[in-house]
Design a protein around this motif. Structure first.
Motif, PDB file in Angstrom:
ATOM      1  N   ILE A   8      11.723  31.956  24.738  1.00 38.51           N
ATOM      2  CA  ILE A   8      10.856  31.080  25.526  1.00 38.51           C
ATOM      3  C   ILE A   8      11.305  29.640  25.343  1.00 38.51           C
ATOM      4  N   ASN A  10      10.468  26.066  25.265  1.00 41.57           N
ATOM      5  CA  ASN A  10       9.249  25.294  25.075  1.00 41.57           C
ATOM      6  C   ASN A  10       9.174  24.052  25.947  1.00 41.57           C
ATOM      7  N   TYR A  15       5.030  26.135  30.396  1.00 37.81           N
ATOM      8  CA  TYR A  15       4.635  26.086  28.986  1.00 37.81           C
ATOM      9  C   TYR A  15       3.844  24.809  28.719  1.00 37.81           C
ATOM     10  N   GLU A  49       6.959  38.158  31.804  1.00 40.12           N
ATOM     11  CA  GLU A  49       7.562  36.950  31.243  1.00 40.12           C
ATOM     12  C   GLU A  49       6.529  35.826  31.106  1.00 40.12           C
ATOM     13  N   MET A  53       5.005  34.219  27.547  1.00 38.38           N
ATOM     14  CA  MET A  53       5.010  32.785  27.288  1.00 38.38           C
ATOM     15  C   MET A  53       3.600  32.286  26.973  1.00 38.38           C
ATOM     16  N   GLN A  56       2.628  33.138  23.510  1.00 38.16           N
ATOM     17  CA  GLN A  56       3.341  32.251  22.588  1.00 38.16           C
ATOM     18  C   GLN A  56       2.659  30.882  22.507  1.00 38.16           C
TER      19      GLN A  56
END
Length: 68
Positions: A8, A10, A15, A49, A53, A56
């Motif tokens: 991922i 960032n 994000y 996906e 993310m 996360q």
């Protein structure tokens, strides 16, 4: 079954937007969102996906709060 790891970035706009939106929420709310994202991740109609993310992002926020 594949054990492929998804990296991922960032710095992605998605994000950063999600981080900005969730960072002002309470820890309980972030935990609820994390649970929701995990449920959506397994849905074949959803973008795995994106939800990976999102999970996360939640983990990053929770980790930061634990370190304080």
């Amino acid at each position: 079954m594949s054990t492929k790891t998804i990296t991922i970035e960032n710095r992605s706009p998605k994000y950063n937007r999600l981080l900005k939106n969730l960072s002002n929420q309470s820890t309980d709310t972030i935990l609820e969102w994390k649970t929701y994202f995990k449920k959506c991740k397994v849905n074949p109609k959803c973008s795995t996906e994106y939800f990976t993310m999102a999970i996360q992002v939640c983990e990053d926020i929770l980790k930061e709060r634990r370190e304080k």
